[in-house]
Design a protein around this motif. Structure first.
Motif, mmCIF file in Angstrom:
data_model
loop_
_atom_site.group_PDB
_atom_site.id
_atom_site.type_symbol
_atom_site.label_atom_id
_atom_site.label_comp_id
_atom_site.label_asym_id
_atom_site.label_seq_id
_atom_site.Cartn_x
_atom_site.Cartn_y
_atom_site.Cartn_z
ATOM 1 N N TRP A 131 0.876 -1.301 0.134
ATOM 2 C CA TRP A 131 -0.064 0.034 0.064
ATOM 3 C C TRP A 131 0.881 1.342 0.106
ATOM 4 N N ASN A 132 2.146 1.097 0.684
ATOM 5 C CA ASN A 132 2.793 2.474 0.932
ATOM 6 C C ASN A 132 3.675 2.596 -0.463
ATOM 7 N N GLN A 133 3.959 1.434 -1.018
ATOM 8 C CA GLN A 133 5.064 1.689 -2.032
ATOM 9 C C GLN A 133 4.619 1.090 -3.394
ATOM 10 N N ASP A 134 4.170 -0.051 -3.484
ATOM 11 C CA ASP A 134 4.110 -0.913 -4.666
ATOM 12 C C ASP A 134 2.702 -0.327 -5.530
ATOM 13 N N ILE A 135 1.856 -0.391 -4.867
ATOM 14 C CA ILE A 135 0.502 0.086 -5.502
ATOM 15 C C ILE A 135 0.770 1.730 -5.984
ATOM 16 N N PRO A 136 1.078 2.432 -5.341
ATOM 17 C CA PRO A 136 1.333 3.745 -5.626
ATOM 18 C C PRO A 136 2.279 3.885 -6.808
ATOM 19 N N SER A 137 3.143 3.073 -6.917
ATOM 20 C CA SER A 137 4.347 3.250 -8.144
ATOM 21 C C SER A 137 3.621 2.806 -9.309
ATOM 22 N N LEU A 138 2.824 1.443 -9.166
ATOM 23 C CA LEU A 138 2.266 0.992 -10.460
ATOM 24 C C LEU A 138 1.271 1.825 -10.825
ATOM 25 N N THR A 139 0.504 2.417 -10.096
ATOM 26 C CA THR A 139 -0.634 3.339 -10.524
ATOM 27 C C THR A 139 0.148 4.503 -11.142
ATOM 28 N N ASP A 140 1.064 5.376 -10.445
ATOM 29 C CA ASP A 140 1.573 6.064 -11.033
ATOM 30 C C ASP A 140 2.185 6.150 -12.575
ATOM 31 N N GLU A 141 2.523 4.781 -12.858
ATOM 32 C CA GLU A 141 3.169 4.566 -14.273
ATOM 33 C C GLU A 141 1.873 4.144 -15.029
ATOM 34 N N ALA A 142 0.831 3.897 -14.597
ATOM 35 C CA ALA A 142 -0.229 3.566 -15.282
ATOM 36 C C ALA A 142 -0.817 4.849 -15.756
ATOM 37 N N ALA A 143 -1.003 5.944 -14.912
ATOM 38 C CA ALA A 143 -1.683 7.305 -15.084
ATOM 39 C C ALA A 143 -0.775 8.184 -15.977
ATOM 40 N N LYS A 144 0.499 7.928 -16.133
ATOM 41 C CA LYS A 144 1.295 8.379 -17.197
ATOM 42 C C LYS A 144 1.047 8.439 -18.548
ATOM 43 N N GLU A 145 0.209 7.299 -18.718
ATOM 44 C CA GLU A 145 -0.163 6.777 -20.228
ATOM 45 C C GLU A 145 -1.415 7.610 -20.559
ATOM 46 N N HIS A 146 -2.147 8.394 -19.402
ATOM 47 C CA HIS A 146 -3.557 8.942 -19.669
ATOM 48 C C HIS A 146 -3.339 10.088 -19.160
ATOM 49 N N PRO A 147 -2.858 11.362 -19.808
ATOM 50 C CA PRO A 147 -2.773 12.645 -19.224
ATOM 51 C C PRO A 147 -4.101 13.117 -18.970
ATOM 52 N N GLY A 148 -4.121 13.972 -17.945
ATOM 53 C CA GLY A 148 -5.294 14.519 -17.684
ATOM 54 C C GLY A 148 -6.200 13.610 -16.815
ATOM 55 N N ILE A 149 -5.790 12.512 -16.780
ATOM 56 C CA ILE A 149 -6.696 11.723 -15.758
ATOM 57 C C ILE A 149 -6.355 11.499 -14.256
ATOM 58 N N SER A 150 -6.959 12.066 -13.185
ATOM 59 C CA SER A 150 -6.504 12.030 -11.842
ATOM 60 C C SER A 150 -6.968 10.579 -11.287
ATOM 61 N N TYR A 151 -6.094 10.330 -10.247
ATOM 62 C CA TYR A 151 -6.498 9.062 -9.360
ATOM 63 C C TYR A 151 -6.303 9.302 -8.081
ATOM 64 N N VAL A 152 -6.757 8.353 -7.096
ATOM 65 C CA VAL A 152 -6.664 8.521 -5.696
ATOM 66 C C VAL A 152 -6.465 6.676 -5.356
ATOM 67 N N ILE A 153 -5.711 6.821 -4.411
ATOM 68 C CA ILE A 153 -5.391 5.511 -3.763
ATOM 69 C C ILE A 153 -6.042 5.556 -2.538
ATOM 70 N N THR A 154 -7.105 4.500 -1.969
ATOM 71 C CA THR A 154 -7.977 4.655 -0.902
ATOM 72 C C THR A 154 -6.878 3.628 0.192
ATOM 73 N N ALA A 155 -7.440 3.862 1.440
ATOM 74 C CA ALA A 155 -7.246 3.020 2.471
ATOM 75 C C ALA A 155 -7.181 1.692 2.250
ATOM 76 N N PRO A 156 -6.673 0.668 2.813
ATOM 77 C CA PRO A 156 -6.870 -0.813 2.640
ATOM 78 C C PRO A 156 -8.172 -1.059 3.657
ATOM 79 N N LEU A 157 -8.526 -2.255 3.759
ATOM 80 C CA LEU A 157 -9.513 -2.698 4.622
ATOM 81 C C LEU A 157 -9.474 -2.219 6.205
ATOM 82 N N GLY A 158 -8.122 -2.358 6.721
ATOM 83 C CA GLY A 158 -7.808 -1.976 7.912
ATOM 84 C C GLY A 158 -8.732 -2.410 9.198
ATOM 85 N N LEU A 159 -8.834 -1.670 10.187
ATOM 86 C CA LEU A 159 -9.403 -1.843 11.327
ATOM 87 C C LEU A 159 -10.830 -1.384 11.226
#
Length: 203
Positions: free
Chosen positions: A136-164
């Motif tokens: 959640w801290n590193q891998d998913i943000p990095s992969l999502t950022d790379e994916a977003a670079k292919e779609h300029p102008g598209i915003s994204y947010v990564i939500t919290a995991p299920l947690g407590l």
């Protein structure tokens, strides 16, 4: 999947009362007592159960990606597809795609592109993980950022995991009760255990 009934009062008892003196507890798992019915929940998670009507939701032009770890086991990957179908049916969100962080397809990149192709202008990535660890801290943000670079102008947010989250208490309790009912001969195997023979009393 069987429906879950929500009890009128839910609480989590602290498991840290016996912790050795001097051992630090990470802030995200500290339990804080308060006056609400969720007083045993971590302070930062109380928002998950309080004032739900004030929370923002999915809007037109949003796409949702539900991402799990991914497995070499085909059956495990197909289970995410089934969950996404349940999620889409329950929420009625028009754009919901599954993704696996690694080891299987579709990838986060694939799912991001599918959301955009369906008209998403904002992508919400929801990690199907229990704890806020490295993925959640590193891998998913990095992969999502790379994916977003292919779609300029598209915003994204990564939500919290299920947690407590207090609703997980019901899920865990439901699983326990169903398995106990199965070994007592009062219920069939659940969809997770079906055909595996794992849900049985052992000595």
């Amino acid at each position: 999947m069987d429906s879950l009934s929500l009890p009128s009062h839910l609480s989590l008892r602290s498991t840290y009362s016996a912790r050795k003196p001097g051992v630090a507890v990470p802030e995200f798992v500290k339990l804080h007592k308060g006056s609400s019915k969720t007083r045993y929940l971590p302070q930062r998670y109380r928002m998950a159960t309080a004032n739900r009507e004030e929370l923002n939701g999915i809007e037109e032009g949003d796409g949702v990606i539900i991402v799990d770890h991914g497995s070499r086991r085909k059956e495990s990957n197909l289970m995410l597809n089934e969950f996404v179908a349940m999620f889409r049916e329950r929420t009625k969100y028009p754009i919901v795609e599954p993704a696996h962080m690694e080891l299987a397809e579709p990838s986060i990149r694939d799912a991001f592109s599918l959301c955009v192709q369906q008209g998403a202008r904002r992508v919400i990535v929801s990690p199907f993980f229990l704890s806020p660890g490295r993925h959640w801290n590193q891998d998913i943000p990095s992969l999502t950022d790379e994916a977003a670079k292919e779609h300029p102008g598209i915003s994204y947010v990564i939500t919290a995991p299920l947690g407590l989250h207090e609703l997980l208490v019901d899920v865990v309790n439901h699983r326990i009760n169903h398995c106990l009912s199965h070994i007592a001969g009062k219920a069939d195997e659940c969809s997770v255990c079906a055909g595996t023979g794992k849900c049985q009393l052992r000595q």
